[in-house]
Design an enzyme around this catalytic site. Structure first.
Site, PDB file in Angstrom:
ATOM      1  N   ASP A   7       0.847  -1.186   0.000  1.00 26.10           N
ATOM      2  CA  ASP A   7       0.000   0.000   0.000  1.00 26.10           C
ATOM      3  C   ASP A   7       0.886   1.240   0.000  1.00 26.10           C
ATOM      4  O   ASP A   7       2.033   1.200   0.442  1.00 26.10           O
ATOM      5  CB  ASP A   7      -0.884  -0.027   1.255  1.00 26.10           C
ATOM      6  CG  ASP A   7      -1.762   1.191   1.399  1.00 26.10           C
ATOM      7  OD1 ASP A   7      -2.310   1.662   0.384  1.00 26.10           O
ATOM      8  OD2 ASP A   7      -1.906   1.678   2.536  1.00 26.10           O
ATOM      9  N   ASP A   9      -0.295   4.913   0.941  1.00 19.17           N
ATOM     10  CA  ASP A   9      -0.558   5.888   2.004  1.00 19.17           C
ATOM     11  C   ASP A   9      -0.463   5.261   3.389  1.00 19.17           C
ATOM     12  O   ASP A   9      -1.110   4.257   3.666  1.00 19.17           O
ATOM     13  CB  ASP A   9      -1.939   6.520   1.812  1.00 19.17           C
ATOM     14  CG  ASP A   9      -2.079   7.137   0.431  1.00 19.17           C
ATOM     15  OD1 ASP A   9      -1.108   7.752  -0.039  1.00 19.17           O
ATOM     16  OD2 ASP A   9      -3.144   6.968  -0.186  1.00 19.17           O
ATOM     17  N   ASP A 133      -1.927  -0.617   5.924  1.00 20.28           N
ATOM     18  CA  ASP A 133      -2.290  -0.095   7.243  1.00 20.28           C
ATOM     19  C   ASP A 133      -3.780  -0.242   7.527  1.00 20.28           C
ATOM     20  O   ASP A 133      -4.201  -0.072   8.664  1.00 20.28           O
ATOM     21  CB  ASP A 133      -1.888   1.380   7.378  1.00 20.28           C
ATOM     22  CG  ASP A 133      -2.677   2.266   6.433  1.00 20.28           C
ATOM     23  OD1 ASP A 133      -2.579   2.067   5.210  1.00 20.28           O
ATOM     24  OD2 ASP A 133      -3.405   3.163   6.921  1.00 20.28           O
TER      25      ASP A 133
END
Length: 174
Positions: A7, A9, A133
């Site tokens: 990922d 961000d 996250d």
């Protein structure tokens, strides 16, 4: 060769640092990362949810995010032993596509841009691992989900957790 999807961000790019700085400046606040433990900014200021989301609609928002400490070095090392894909949920903010693409090209020029996946639901990603996250992305992923620590997920315990890119290196290369 095994495949790792990563990922962008809050994993490769420090999203929260900029988000907090903008919000604090605009609303004369002093919210810290410690205040966000187990929460997102919109949880702390539910009456400003629309305003908080507006930052992310700016087509340039994602262009100048800081790179997470050690991310470049570790991802470069991983790319020597694994096939690396970047899976970013750009469909939540479609105007972010160009900024995210340019950011990846600038900071990770060694990655194949044909391995950049701009999506919404990451369950479509065919990889052995997903480092993310967001728990909701890991819940439906069919490979092994690895949770990258961020303030909002600090209380989550259902996935293998890495707290830093040094932890990622240790997990995959030791």
């Amino acid at each position: 060769m095994k495949r790792i999807a990563i990922d962008m961000d809050e994993v490769m790019a420090d999203f929260t640092k900029k988000h907090l700085a903008l919000f604090n400046a605009d609303y004369n606040e002093a919210i810290t990362l410690e205040d966000l433990q187990g929460k997102k900014l919109r949880d702390l200021r539910p009456h400003l949810v629309d305003e908080i989301r507006e930052y992310l609609k700016d087509p340039t928002y994602f262009r100048d995010l800081d790179v997470m400490k050690d991310a470049q070095e570790v991802i470069k090392e991983l790319s020597e032993s694994f096939e690396i894909y970047i899976a970013t949920a750009a469909m939540h903010f479609p105007s972010s596509f160009t900024a995210k693409y340019e950011w990846l090209q600038e900071h990770f020029p060694f990655l194949d841009d044909q391995h950049f996946v701009f999506c919404g639901d990451k369950s479509v990603i065919k990889a052995d691992y997903l480092i993310d996250d967001n728990v909701y992305q890991l819940e439906r992923f069919t490979g092994e989900g690895i949770l990258f620590t961020a303030p909002h997920n600090i209380h989550e315990d259902r996935f293998i957790r890495v707290n830093s890119w040094a932890n990622v290196r240790d997990y995959f290369l030791k």
